[in-house]
Design an enzyme around this catalytic site. Structure first.
Site, short mmCIF file in Angstrom:
data_model
loop_
_atom_site.label_atom_id
_atom_site.label_comp_id
_atom_site.label_asym_id
_atom_site.label_seq_id
_atom_site.Cartn_x
_atom_site.Cartn_y
_atom_site.Cartn_z
N CYS C 63 0.84 -1.19 0.00
CA CYS C 63 0.00 0.00 0.00
C CYS C 63 0.88 1.25 0.00
CB CYS C 63 -0.92 0.01 1.20
SG CYS C 63 -0.12 0.42 2.75
N CYS C 66 4.67 1.92 3.93
CA CYS C 66 6.01 1.80 4.50
C CYS C 66 6.94 2.85 3.92
CB CYS C 66 6.55 0.39 4.27
SG CYS C 66 5.56 -0.84 5.14
N CYS C 167 3.30 -6.76 5.42
CA CYS C 167 3.06 -7.49 4.17
C CYS C 167 4.31 -8.24 3.72
CB CYS C 167 2.63 -6.53 3.06
SG CYS C 167 1.23 -5.52 3.50
N CYS C 205 2.78 -2.32 10.93
CA CYS C 205 2.04 -1.86 9.77
C CYS C 205 1.69 -0.41 9.93
CB CYS C 205 0.78 -2.70 9.59
SG CYS C 205 -0.09 -2.31 8.07
N HIS C 242 2.74 -5.52 27.07
CA HIS C 242 1.92 -5.50 28.27
C HIS C 242 2.73 -5.80 29.54
CE1 HIS C 242 -1.74 -6.57 30.57
NE2 HIS C 242 -1.11 -7.68 30.91
N CYS C 246 4.36 -1.33 28.95
CA CYS C 246 3.21 -0.42 28.84
C CYS C 246 3.07 0.52 30.03
CB CYS C 246 1.92 -1.21 28.67
SG CYS C 246 0.53 -0.09 28.38
N CYS C 267 -6.53 1.35 31.39
CA CYS C 267 -5.94 0.37 30.49
C CYS C 267 -6.94 0.03 29.39
CB CYS C 267 -5.59 -0.87 31.33
SG CYS C 267 -5.48 -2.38 30.38
N CYS C 273 -7.25 -4.23 23.60
CA CYS C 273 -5.81 -4.07 23.47
C CYS C 273 -5.10 -5.42 23.38
CB CYS C 273 -5.24 -3.29 24.66
SG CYS C 273 -3.48 -3.01 24.47
N CYS C 282 6.94 -0.38 20.91
CA CYS C 282 6.18 0.84 20.59
C CYS C 282 6.16 1.87 21.72
CB CYS C 282 4.75 0.50 20.18
SG CYS C 282 4.64 -0.21 18.52
N CYS C 294 -0.29 3.99 19.36
CA CYS C 294 -1.72 3.67 19.39
C CYS C 294 -2.33 3.79 20.79
CB CYS C 294 -1.95 2.26 18.84
SG CYS C 294 -1.13 2.02 17.25
N CYS C 301 -3.98 -1.47 21.11
CA CYS C 301 -2.97 -2.00 20.19
C CYS C 301 -3.61 -3.16 19.45
CB CYS C 301 -1.76 -2.49 21.00
SG CYS C 301 -0.65 -3.58 20.06
N CYS C 304 0.16 -5.38 15.36
CA CYS C 304 0.62 -5.47 13.97
C CYS C 304 2.08 -5.90 13.83
CB CYS C 304 0.37 -4.16 13.24
SG CYS C 304 1.24 -2.74 13.90
C1 HEM Z 1 -7.47 -21.13 40.85
C2 HEM Z 1 -6.44 -20.61 40.33
C3 HEM Z 1 -6.43 -19.43 39.41
C4 HEM Z 1 -7.43 -18.68 38.93
C5 HEM Z 1 -8.87 -18.83 39.22
C6 HEM Z 1 -6.87 -17.69 38.09
C7 HEM Z 1 -7.57 -16.74 37.39
C8 HEM Z 1 -7.03 -15.82 36.56
C9 HEM Z 1 -7.74 -14.93 35.74
C10 HEM Z 1 -9.23 -14.84 35.60
C11 HEM Z 1 -6.88 -14.17 35.08
C12 HEM Z 1 -7.18 -13.05 34.09
C13 HEM Z 1 -7.07 -13.63 32.73
C14 HEM Z 1 -7.58 -12.71 31.71
O1 HEM Z 1 -7.12 -11.59 31.69
O2 HEM Z 1 -8.43 -13.11 30.95
C15 HEM Z 1 -5.60 -14.57 35.47
C16 HEM Z 1 -4.45 -14.05 34.99
C17 HEM Z 1 -3.22 -14.52 35.33
N1 HEM Z 1 -2.95 -15.58 36.16
FE1 HEM Z 1 -4.25 -16.68 37.12
N2 HEM Z 1 -5.53 -17.84 38.06
C18 HEM Z 1 -5.24 -18.92 38.86
C19 HEM Z 1 -4.04 -19.46 39.10
C20 HEM Z 1 -2.90 -18.94 38.63
C21 HEM Z 1 -1.67 -19.53 38.84
C22 HEM Z 1 -1.40 -20.80 39.59
C23 HEM Z 1 -0.77 -18.73 38.25
C24 HEM Z 1 0.71 -18.99 38.19
C25 HEM Z 1 1.62 -18.41 38.74
C26 HEM Z 1 -1.47 -17.63 37.64
C27 HEM Z 1 -0.91 -16.58 36.92
C28 HEM Z 1 -1.62 -15.68 36.22
C29 HEM Z 1 -1.01 -14.67 35.44
C30 HEM Z 1 0.47 -14.43 35.22
C31 HEM Z 1 -2.03 -13.96 34.87
C32 HEM Z 1 -1.88 -12.84 33.90
C33 HEM Z 1 -1.82 -11.62 34.59
C34 HEM Z 1 -1.50 -10.63 33.58
O3 HEM Z 1 -2.45 -10.18 32.95
O4 HEM Z 1 -0.34 -10.34 33.40
N3 HEM Z 1 -2.78 -17.80 37.89
N4 HEM Z 1 -5.70 -15.60 36.38
S1 SF4 Z 2 -3.16 -0.85 27.58
FE1 SF4 Z 2 -2.81 -2.83 26.63
S2 SF4 Z 2 -0.63 -3.23 26.88
FE2 SF4 Z 2 -1.18 -1.59 28.28
S3 SF4 Z 2 -1.65 -2.62 30.21
FE3 SF4 Z 2 -3.56 -2.40 29.11
S4 SF4 Z 2 -3.77 -4.33 27.99
FE4 SF4 Z 2 -1.66 -4.16 28.62
S1 SF4 Z 3 -1.03 -1.61 16.84
FE1 SF4 Z 3 0.28 -2.23 18.52
S2 SF4 Z 3 2.10 -3.01 17.54
FE2 SF4 Z 3 0.97 -1.83 16.05
S3 SF4 Z 3 1.82 0.18 16.25
FE3 SF4 Z 3 0.09 0.15 17.54
S4 SF4 Z 3 0.90 -0.35 19.51
FE4 SF4 Z 3 2.43 -0.88 18.05
S1 F3S Z 4 -0.36 -2.72 4.61
FE1 F3S Z 4 1.00 -1.19 3.93
S2 F3S Z 4 2.09 -0.23 5.47
FE2 F3S Z 4 3.32 -1.73 4.69
S3 F3S Z 4 3.00 -3.51 5.78
FE3 F3S Z 4 1.58 -3.52 4.20
S4 F3S Z 4 2.53 -2.19 2.81
#
Ligand code: HEM
Ligand code: SF4
Ligand code: SF4
Ligand code: F3S
Ligand code: HEM
Ligand code: NFV
Ligand SMILES: [Mg+2]
Lengths: 564, 231, 364
Positions: C63, C66, C167, C205, C242, C246, C267, C273, C282, C294, C301, C304
């Site tokens: 397109c 770039c 692309c 992109c 993320h 971010c 957020c 996002c 970014c 973005c 986001c 891309c």
């Molecule tokens: C009964 C146990 C657990 C439940 C019910 C649970 C539930 C959840 C839910 C609902 C989310 C959000 C997910 C989303 O954004 O859609 C989440 C995120 C997450 N969980 Fe769990 N979780 C459990 C156990 C664990 C365990 C054992 C770990 C490991 C260390 C863990 C690590 C994480 C992490 C890293 C995230 C992402 C957080 C982020 O957004 O960076 N969870 N969990």
């Molecule tokens: S805006 Fe997007 S990248 Fe930033 S914390 Fe929220 S989900 Fe994560």
């Molecule tokens: S869409 Fe996401 S990866 Fe693409 S420019 Fe925006 S923040 Fe960066």
């Molecule tokens: S859509 Fe366009 S911006 Fe570049 S990556 Fe593809 S040519």
């Protein structure tokens, strides 16, 4: 008759091949080769409409932006308005202002890029005007000969305009902040203030440099006209007699009034003008006529598709590509209005809004300094190279000035809602009608069971670079190329023919000598490997396509757009 | 009416582990819901969620260690087919307005259970194990995608099939399993209440039925029971 | 950490740009900050080579976004890059006989001749940049020759190959379902054609201008660019939006989300996002001369930078965890199962209590 082919046409967006069948023009001064018939072919196809089917309708505007990276913002907007029409939701007044600001800044970039980088080099060379010739000698050339000074500044200014787009859109190309019913970006006093400060610099550059550069070209144009008239012994006034097309001009209108969005929308349902918008809609055919959405049809007899021909965009099927199709010679379709060929673009916008005489005040919106008017009268009612360039300059100035009003107005809306969110609809359809820099842009969406069932885009460059239609009418640019002279001489020779006097002083470069413009160009071009610039060789004859390229580029072709 | 004898059904170790799991699980769910849906619970839900996640997994390892070494005969996978049949019988009986006799019994002479767990709890146990494995691995992959890249790689084929990024798939799975976990937990808690074992998980003791030879010969007991349970 | 030490030194202005610390500096600073801080060093380093680098920039199923993105570089700007940096001291300007359709002067047959001149350029100094996807034969034809042939031909002569934008790297929008023209990225195309040459992938992109300039500078000064599994320079594409970068992350952790685009602070997770599944820098680097990106502007986001974009990242406004929604929505299905369980328990409990009442009554 021979066939002169330019493939690829460069300094445009995309992949364009132009074939010109020639004829001989006999005059008292000799036999001259001119274009008899032209054939424009878009040579790349992606099938974006096919890709859209089945997706979440809200994703359409993000995907259709990628139709073109030169004009992504207009696709975003036309698409968003189609989605909003299908969802039956209106953007808030604040969102409309924000959109005008974002898209206004975008417009400034686009028209500047075209005027300087894309069509500029030929204009600068033919007008013997160094600031618009690319900076072939780098920094030194800019400093000593002013060679490319405007070109270099244009790069800087377009970038600043896009920084405004990024401020409101996250990034450019491909901004990210629209949403059905409003905008995802929060209007803040800080964003407005930063935009104002950038616009202040941009506005003065447009008024002081861009407008001045255009005036210089206009002055030189008389010289060009006289010289060519003498050489060919025909009546040729200048670039206003180059690139005349049908004289039919179509515009959908641009930059709605945030307090009168109903007027903006009315055109989707009945013929109209969108009078409250900065740029009006209309279908000019010598006089102003209301635009009627029902009169648009797309023909495909000469296009590489198996689809039915002559349908309204809301009735067209998804494209069925077939590269082997008989008679076909392009990936572009042939859109027609009322079965006739219409030109779209800046000139169409200006004529449908202001008629053929324009007078734009140049009062510095910040200092109040009065710089008089930008005045212009359309010189060829059929359209021409110079008229198209003039319209682009006029619009850049007009929009840059208007930006300050929108920003001011947005301030008074701060704190109000920017979005009334609408996420989906089970069934619906809608049109988005907007003006892209290159002209009238239509998007159509049909939603069934929450998904995109059908999508159709009819794009400005499709109008201008269309192949012939089922009735055999050539497209707007094909028509404009007819009669164009293909001189059998080099670019430097053409320049010498127009400007024989030896008045180019080379002493700033340490060469104590005065030479003619052509003599100055020849060694520079040679050193750059450009001695044969714009020369196409056919059966032993060499044709210079500079004038033909000026005609083509005056429409600002975008073939990724045109085909999509 | 048979005789009853009070026995220590669950050791302190088991109880502490169990309630530790229950409490961490509750807060994981709350913080998880905040992460997923923005229902405000605490300021830094992310940090708490991850820390609790590790404690939760640790407790599960201890609990599993105990189950493997001490309770294996009651919960071994060999008993799964029997448990399934039991549950079906139970369900049929329930629909008829009847109910299956509680097979649990204790032999005071030999000071051991003849049958310790309601067979349906065997299924609950294994479902717990599977879900914990999934939620733990997906949680770890969310926590540190580089170190636990193998989780992403392992799920790639499935996520490709669904046409989504494998990380998105992991996230969706983690969230989905949270719901399954909650569903199992309430069923299990309800069952514990109606089968009268709640107290034993608190103070350890329960009045168990004394086993009779007849226990093994009741006609409604599926054949599978004979020989399958802890003998 | 090395990076932290570097940052400390940077503040004191004591780190000199060398080939060895080039990549580290870029990762530590983000491309735009790096470019502003080290512009003069880059120019000096390049001028030392006093040699003209030949660039051919080919456009296929593209397109041209770039190209436009590249034209937005600020410090150095595109004119400086093409006239001072890439050409060293040769003094040759923007219109050099290299190939870049959108800006160079030549058209038609002379443009095609430019490609031949690029091929004849000095060994070891030819950079090939490809923008746009590679499609099945017939969908992109330039000067009567299929784009595939143009690419295969140029690749033979290229000393470094850079694919710019979604692309050219992973197929991007043209390759989105149902991929009507069988479009694909350059690396995939070369693999299919049995050509074994390294491609530096700069997705997004469009391509980010600062990333491209830094990459060009790295190629020219001979700094080693480490690539990830997808051919992307690790200096740009190894951090998770993320988890690592971010600035809105504290909102996520607090559970404060933007629910209506443009309204409120928070957020952007709930408006779709894709930060959690996107590996770019970014937030550090931003776009358009470091103006914004973005998420900062209020948008989600859309990911891309990733292979599989857009299909695996859409619907764009759908939450990451709900992305399987085309088939199943884990939240809806989960709530359904949980609800059904509760209902089942409820029925059981009610019947049980009724029955026990009855038994009590009978016993009385
Ligand atoms: C009964 C146990 C657990 C439940 C019910 C649970 C539930 C959840 C839910 C609902 C989310 C959000 C997910 C989303 O954004 O859609 C989440 C995120 C997450 N969980 Fe769990 N979780 C459990 C156990 C664990 C365990 C054992 C770990 C490991 C260390 C863990 C690590 C994480 C992490 C890293 C995230 C992402 C957080 C982020 O957004 O960076 N969870 N969990
Ligand atoms: S805006 Fe997007 S990248 Fe930033 S914390 Fe929220 S989900 Fe994560
Ligand atoms: S869409 Fe996401 S990866 Fe693409 S420019 Fe925006 S923040 Fe960066
Ligand atoms: S859509 Fe366009 S911006 Fe570049 S990556 Fe593809 S040519
Ligand atoms: C997610 C949370 C829970 C988990 C992971 C869990 C796990 C377990 C496991 C594996 C057992 C089997 C022990 C055995 O066979 O001896 C068990 C038993 C038990 N659980 Fe839970 N449990 C949870 C929640 C609850 C809750 C909320 C309650 C109470 C309201 C509860 C009450 C009991 C009782 C009473 C027993 C003993 C059952 C028996 O002896 O048959 N549990 N739990
Ligand atoms: N034609 C076209 Fe576009 C524009 N302007 C449009 O919608 O260029 Ni890429
Ligand atoms: Mg179309």
């Amino acid at each position: 008759m021979s066939s002169v082919v330019i493939d690829p046409v460069t300094r445009i967006e995309g992949h364009l091949r132009v074939e010109m069948r020639t004829k001989t023009l006999e005059t008292s001064t000799g036999n001259w080769t001119v274009v008899d018939e032209a054939y424009c072919s878009g040579t790349m196809f992606r099938g974006i409409e096919i890709i859209l089917k089945g997706r979440d309708p809200r994703d359409a505007w993000i995907i259709t932006q990628r139709i073109c990276g030169v004009c992504p913002a207009p696709h975003a907007e036309a698409s968003m308005q189609a989605i909003e029409a299908a969802f039956n939701v209106k953007p808030t007044p604040l969102a409309i202002l924000v959109r005008n600001i974002l898209h206004g800044a975008y417009y400034i970039y686009d028209h500047i890029i075209h005027t300087y980088l894309l069509i500029g080099p030929e204009l600068g060379v033919l007008a013997k005007y160094p600031p618009m010739v690319p900076p072939a000698l780098g920094k030194e050339g800019i400093a000593k000969l002013s060679l490319g000074s405007s070109y270099a500044q244009a790069l800087d200014i377009q970038r600043k305009a896009n920084e405004i787009v990024a401020m409101w859109g996250g990034k450019f190309p491909h901004h990210q902040t629209e949403y059905p019913g409003g905008m995802a970006v929060k209007p803040t006093a800080e964003r407005i203030a930063k935009t104002l400060s950038k616009m202040t610099e941009i506005w003065s550059w447009i008024a002081n440099v861009m407008v001045r550069d255009f005036m210089k070209i206009l002055e030189a144009n008389e010289r060009i006209g006289e010289a060519i008239s003498t050489i060919l012994d025909v009546d040729f006034r200048g670039l206003q007699d180059l690139g005349a097309s049908t004289g039919n001009f179509l515009s959908y209108g641009l930059f709605p009034d945030h307090e009168n969005y109903d007027d903006w929308l009315s055109i989707l349902y009945s013929p109209g003008y969108r009078k409250s918008a900065l740029i009006n809609a209309g279908a000019w055919d010598g006089e102003r006529k209301a635009f009627d959405l029902k009169k648009i049809e797309e023909y495909v007899r000469y296009s590489w598709y198996e689809n039915a021909s002559g349908l309204h965009p809301s009735e067209e099927d998804l494209p069925k590509p077939n590269k082997e199709k008989d008679e076909a010679y392009s990936w572009l379709k042939a859109p027609r209005y009322d079965k006739r060929v219409y030109e779209v673009g800046p000139l169409a916008r200006m004529i449908n809004t202001f008629g053929t005489k324009w007078k734009i005040p140049m009062i510095n919106p910040v200092t109040g300094e009065d710089l008089g008017y930008f005045e212009y009268e359309v010189q060829n009612p059929q359209g021409s190279v110079i008229d198209r360039v003039a319209a682009r300059v006029a619009l850049t100035l007009l929009i840059a000035t208007k930006m300050f009003d929108w920003l001011q107005e947005a301030k008074s809306y701060l704190g109000e809602k920017v979005t009334v969110k609408k996420d989906k609809v089970r069934e619906g359809e809608g049109f988005g009608l907007w003006e892209a820099p290159r002209g009238a842009l239509l998007h159509y969406i049909r939603v069934r069971d929450y998904r995109i069932d059908r999508y159709q885009a009819v794009v400005p460059s499709t109008w201008n670079f269309s192949p012939r239609d089922d009735f055999g009418q050539p497209g707007a640019a094909e028509r404009a190329l007819e009669g164009t002279w293909l001189p059998e001489m080099s670019v430097a020779k053409i320049c010498d023919a127009i400007y024989p006097e030896k008045d180019v002083d080379l002493s700033p470069l340490g060469i104590p000598k005065k030479v003619s413009w052509g003599e100055a160009l020849a060694p520079a071009l040679k050193q750059l490997g450009l001695a044969r610039l714009n020369i196409e060789k056919v059966n032993g004859s060499e044709y210079n396509t500079t004038l033909a390229l000026l005609v083509i580029r005056s429409f600002d072709p975008c073939i990724a757009c045109a085909v999509h | 009416m048979g005789d009853f004898v009070e026995v220590e059904r669950h050791s302190k170790f088991v109880r502490v582990c169990h309630w530790g799991i229950v409490i961490t699980c509750l807060f994981l769910t709350l913080t998880g819901v905040q992460l997923a849906f923005g229902v405000k619970v605490i300021d830094d839900a992310q940090a708490l969620h991850i820390r609790l996640g590790f404690i939760f997994l640790g407790l599960w390892i201890l609990f599993s260690y105990f189950a493997l070494t001490e309770e294996w005969k009651w919960i071994s996978p060999k008993r799964i087919p029997y448990s399934v049949k039991f549950v079906i019988e139970e369900a049929i009986a329930w629909i008829k307005g009847d109910h299956v006799d509680d097979p649990r019994a204790y032999d005071p002479k030999r000071r051991e259970y003849v049958e310790k767990v309601i067979p349906s709890q065997v299924l609950v146990w294994w479902t717990y194990v599977a879900l914990t494995l999934v939620i733990g691995l997906t949680g770890l992959a969310l926590y540190d995608p580089k170190t636990y890249n193998f989780v992403l790689k392992a799920s790639e084929q499935l996520s490709n099939l669904l046409g989504v990024d494998s990380y998105a798939f992991i996230r969706a799975t983690h969230r989905f399993v949270m719901f399954l976990y909650a569903a199992i937990a309430v069923t299990h808690a309800y069952a514990a209440t109606i089968f009268g074992t709640l107290g034993s998980m608190i103070h350890g003791k329960r009045k168990e039925k004394v086993a009779t030879v007849g226990d093994l010969k009741r006609k409604h007991v599926p054949k599978a029971i004979a020989g399958a349970g802890g003998r | 950490m090395i990076i932290n030490q570097l940052l400390v030194d940077l503040k004191g202005g004591s780190v000199k740009l060398t080939r060895r610390n080039f990549v580290k500096l870029v990762s530590a600073l983000g491309a735009s900050a790096f470019l502003t801080t080290y512009k003069s060093d880059i120019v000096a380093a390049l001028e030392e080579t006093k040699d003209y680098w030949h660039i051919a920039w080919l456009n296929g199923g593209a397109c041209t976004g770039c190209t436009i993105s590249f034209a937005q570089t600020a410090d150095p700007d595109i004119l400086q890059i093409l006239t001072e940096i890439l050409v060293g001291n040769s003094g040759m300007p923007i219109v050099l006989p290299d190939y870049m359709e959108t800006i160079h002067l030549a058209s038609g047959s002379l443009a095609e001749e430019f490609k031949e001149r690029w091929k004849r350029g000095k060994d070891g100094r030819r950079i090939l940049i490809v923008e746009g996807a590679i499609q099945d034969p017939g969908y992109c034809v330039i000067a009567g020759k299929d784009f595939r042939e143009h690419v295969l031909d140029a690749v033979k002569y290229a000393d470094a190959i850079i694919a710019v934008g979604q692309c050219a790297t992973f197929g991007g929008i043209p390759a989105a379902k149902p991929n009507p023209t069988n479009a694909k990225g350059l690396a995939d195309f070369l693999r299919e054609e049995g050509v074994n040459k390294e491609v530096i992938n700069l997705p997004l992109c469009p391509v980010n201008a600062d990333q491209l300039v830094v990459t060009l500078a790295a190629v020219v000064i001979g700094a080693e660019i480490e690539l990830d599994d997808y051919g992307r320079p690790k200096m740009f594409f190894s951090t998770n939006m993320h988890n690592d970068l971010c600035p809105y992350r504290p909102y996520y952790d607090k559970g404060q989300f933007v629910e209506v685009p443009g309204e409120g602070e928070g957020c952007k997770y709930k408006i779709g996002c894709k930060g959690p599944i996107t590996w770019t820098d970014c937030p550090l680097r931003k776009w358009n001369n470091g103006t914004s990106y973005c998420v900062e502007a209020g948008a989600p986001c859309i990911g891309c930078s990733e292979p599989g974009w857009p299909d695996e990242f859409s619907p764009f406004y759908e939450e990451v965890s709900n992305l399987t929604s085309a088939i199943i929505d884990p939240t809806k299905l989960g709530t359904g199962i949980f609800g059904a369980t509760l209902a089942g328990i409820g029925v059981h409990a009610v019947r049980r209590s009724l029955k026990s009442k009855k038994e009590v009554e009978e016993n009385e």
